[in-house]
Design a protein around this motif. Structure first.
Motif, PDB file in Angstrom:
ATOM      1  N   GLU A  67      -4.636   3.342  -2.767  1.00 34.29           N
ATOM      2  CA  GLU A  67      -5.740   4.359  -2.106  1.00 34.29           C
ATOM      3  C   GLU A  67      -6.528   3.742  -1.066  1.00 34.29           C
ATOM      4  N   THR A  68      -7.010   4.509  -0.279  1.00 30.27           N
ATOM      5  CA  THR A  68      -7.863   3.984   0.944  1.00 30.27           C
ATOM      6  C   THR A  68      -9.300   3.970   0.469  1.00 30.27           C
TER       7      THR A  68
ATOM      8  N   SER B   6      -1.373   9.834   3.039  1.00 32.13           N
ATOM      9  CA  SER B   6      -0.755   9.175   1.722  1.00 32.13           C
ATOM     10  C   SER B   6       0.442  10.274   1.268  1.00 32.13           C
TER      11      SER B   6
ATOM     12  N   LEU C 134      -2.723   5.181   5.772  1.00 33.60           N
ATOM     13  CA  LEU C 134      -2.346   4.164   5.128  1.00 33.60           C
ATOM     14  C   LEU C 134      -1.525   3.266   6.275  1.00 33.60           C
ATOM     15  N   ASP C 135      -1.284   1.913   5.962  1.00 36.95           N
ATOM     16  CA  ASP C 135      -0.793   1.158   6.827  1.00 36.95           C
ATOM     17  C   ASP C 135       0.461   0.625   5.987  1.00 36.95           C
TER      18      ASP C 135
ATOM     19  N   GLN D 298       0.833  -1.492   0.031  1.00 38.12           N
ATOM     20  CA  GLN D 298      -0.055  -0.038  -0.070  1.00 38.12           C
ATOM     21  C   GLN D 298       0.665   1.249  -0.150  1.00 38.12           C
ATOM     22  N   VAL D 299       2.042   1.117   0.533  1.00 35.10           N
ATOM     23  CA  VAL D 299       2.915   2.421   0.798  1.00 35.10           C
ATOM     24  C   VAL D 299       4.151   2.077  -0.051  1.00 35.10           C
TER      25      VAL D 299
ATOM     26  N   LEU E  89      -8.784   3.488   9.794  1.00 35.70           N
ATOM     27  CA  LEU E  89      -8.118   3.576   8.318  1.00 35.70           C
ATOM     28  C   LEU E  89      -9.201   4.250   7.428  1.00 35.70           C
TER      29      LEU E  89
ATOM     30  N   ASN F  81       1.164   5.931  -3.861  1.00 35.27           N
ATOM     31  CA  ASN F  81       0.818   5.102  -2.674  1.00 35.27           C
ATOM     32  C   ASN F  81      -0.641   4.591  -3.312  1.00 35.27           C
TER      33      ASN F  81
END
Length: 358
Positions: free
Chosen positions: A332-333, A296, A266-267, A91-92, A260, A330
Motif C-alpha cells: 500500500e501507499t 497498484s 507504486l515504485d 512494494q510491487v 507517490l 501489492n
C-alpha cells in the motif's frame, strides 16, 4: 588538542553538512543536490566515523557528541536508502502467469542530444522489443535517425527541441487523447494521454522531464518540484496509470516520495535495488534519475537497467502486466499528511509564479 583530533573534528563537521542540508526544506540547487548521493554520503560518514573513533581519546564531551552526531547522520541516510535494498520488502509483486494480452513494456532513454551513437539505441529497441519507447533530450537529428523504428512503432508523439528537453514517444499500441503540455515553463514539454492495451483496456500515461536544480539549468528545485507535485495531485489513484521519464530527482527525495503519496502510484524498485541510471560514465557518482511508476493494478514481469548507449544516462526497461483483480497483492501507499499537502500547494504556486515573472 592534537592534529589527528583537530582533523577528526573538521572532517566530522564537513561530512555532517550534507545530512543537515538534506533535512532542510531549502530549494537552492547546491542544497537539494545532496539528496542524490545518499549511498556515497553514507560511505563517507562511516569512514569519518571510524577515523574519529581512532583519533579521539574521549576525554572531552564534544568527542562523544561528534561521534553521536555522525552515527545519527548515518542512520538517517540509511533509513532513506533502505527501501531500495534487496533486504527491504518488495512494494510491487512479481507476476506469475501467461496473460500476454495484458502485458505492457516501456523503454525510457535520455539519449543526450550531442550523442551520435544512434545505432546503439536502435539495437536495444530491436532486442528488447518494448511496446513504448520514450526518448528524452532528442532533437530533429535524433528524430531523423530513429525513423527506421517507426514501421514497428506507428503511433508517435514528436517534440524535437534543441534545449535538452526534446521528447519523442513511439508506441506499438494505439495512443489516444494525447495532450502535450507545458506545465510550469514554456520550454519544458510533457506528454499526457492514454495507451490502449491489446485487450482494448486503456491506461493513462504521463511522460515527464522536468528541469533539474543545477548551476547550468535552474538555481532552485522549485520548478522541478512543482511539475512533479502538480502531476501527482492530478492523478486519480483509482485510475490505471503509468508515469515515466527522466524526473531529475531520486526516488528517496522528499519531492518524489510526496509525488507517490499524492498520486497513489507504486515504485517497482522498492525491495529490488537502486537501478542507477546516471551518470553512465562515472561509476562512483551514480543514482536513479530515470523512473517508471505505476498504479497498484500492475504486477511486475521484468525490470532492468540497460547498457551504455553513449549517453550520460543508461536506458531503463520495464515490463508490467495489468492485473486489476490482483492489485491487493501489492504494498500500500502512504497517504500524504496535511502539512505535506500544504507544502505541495506552496511549491506548485511558487513554480507557477516563477514562470509568470520570468
Amino acid at each position: 588538542m592534537n592534529i589527528p583530533e583537530l582533523a577528526a573534528y573538521i572532517l566530522g563537521i564537513i561530512i555532517l553538512f550534507p545530512t543537515v542540508a538534506s533535512i532542510s526544506k531549502l530549494d537552492n540547487w547546491w542544497i537539494r543536490d545532496f539528496d542524490f548521493p545518499r549511498l556515497q554520503i553514507s560511505t563517507l560518514i562511516i569512514a569519518v566515523l571510524i577515523y574519529c573513533v581512532t583519533a579521539f581519546d574521549f576525554s572531552a564531551i564534544w568527542e562523544y557528541i561528534m561521534v553521536g552526531l555522525l552515527a545519527l547522520s548515518f542512520i538517517y541516510q540509511a533509513i532513506k536508502i533502505y527501501p531500495y535494498t534487496y533486504i527491504a520488502s518488495k512494494q510491487v509483486k512479481e507476476y506469475v502467469g501467461e496473460d500476454v494480452e495484458r502485458q505492457i513494456s516501456v523503454l525510457v532513454s535520455n539519449v543526450l542530444t550531442t550523442n551520435d551513437k544512434y545505432d546503439k539505441l536502435i539495437k536495444l529497441i530491436i532486442r528488447e522489443n518494448p511496446d513504448l519507447v520514450l526518448t528524452l533530450e532528442s532533437d530533429k537529428k535524433w528524430e531523423r535517425e530513429l525513423e527506421p523504428i517507426e514501421e514497428e512503432y506507428p503511433y508517435t508523439v514528436k517534440i524535437p527541441q534543441d534545449n535538452l528537453y526534446g521528447m519523442h514517444l513511439y508506441s506499438k499500441l494505439e495512443l489516444e487523447d494525447i495532450d502535450i503540455q507545458y506545465l510550469i515553463t514554456e520550454e519544458i514539454p510533457s506528454v499526457h494521454g492514454k495507451v490502449k492495451l491489446r485487450t482494448g483496456e486503456k491506461i493513462n500515461i504521463h511522460c515527464l522531464h522536468p528541469k533539474p536544480p543545477s548551476p547550468s539549468e535552474d538555481d532552485t528545485s522549485t520548478n522541478r518540484d512543482a511539475e512533479l507535485l502538480l502531476v501527482g495531485k492530478e492523478i486519480d489513484g483509482k485510475d490505471s496509470t503509468l508515469v515515466f521519464g527522466d524526473l531529475n530527482d531520486v526516488a528517496w527525495s522528499r519531492t518524489t516520495k510526496l509525488f507517490l503519496r499524492l498520486s497513489g502510484l507504486l515504485d517497482p524498485r522498492i525491495g529490488r535495488g537502486f537501478y542507477n541510471t546516471f551518470h553512465a560514465q562515472y561509476p562512483v557518482f551514480r543514482w536513479p534519475l530515470d523512473h517508471v511508476f505505476h498504479s497498484s493494478d500492475f504486477l511486475l514481469l521484468k525490470l532492468k537497467r540497460l547498457e551504455d548507449i553513449g549517453s550520460d544516462h543508461f536506458p531503463i526497461f520495464i515490463k508490467l502486466v495489468y492485473q486489476p483483480l490482483q492489485k491487493d497483492q501489492n504494498g500500500e501507499t502512504e497517504e500524504p499528511e496535511e502539512e505535506e499537502e500544504e507544502w505541495a500547494e506552496e511549491k506548485i504556486e511558487k513554480g507557477k509564479q516563477s514562470e509568470r515573472t520570468s
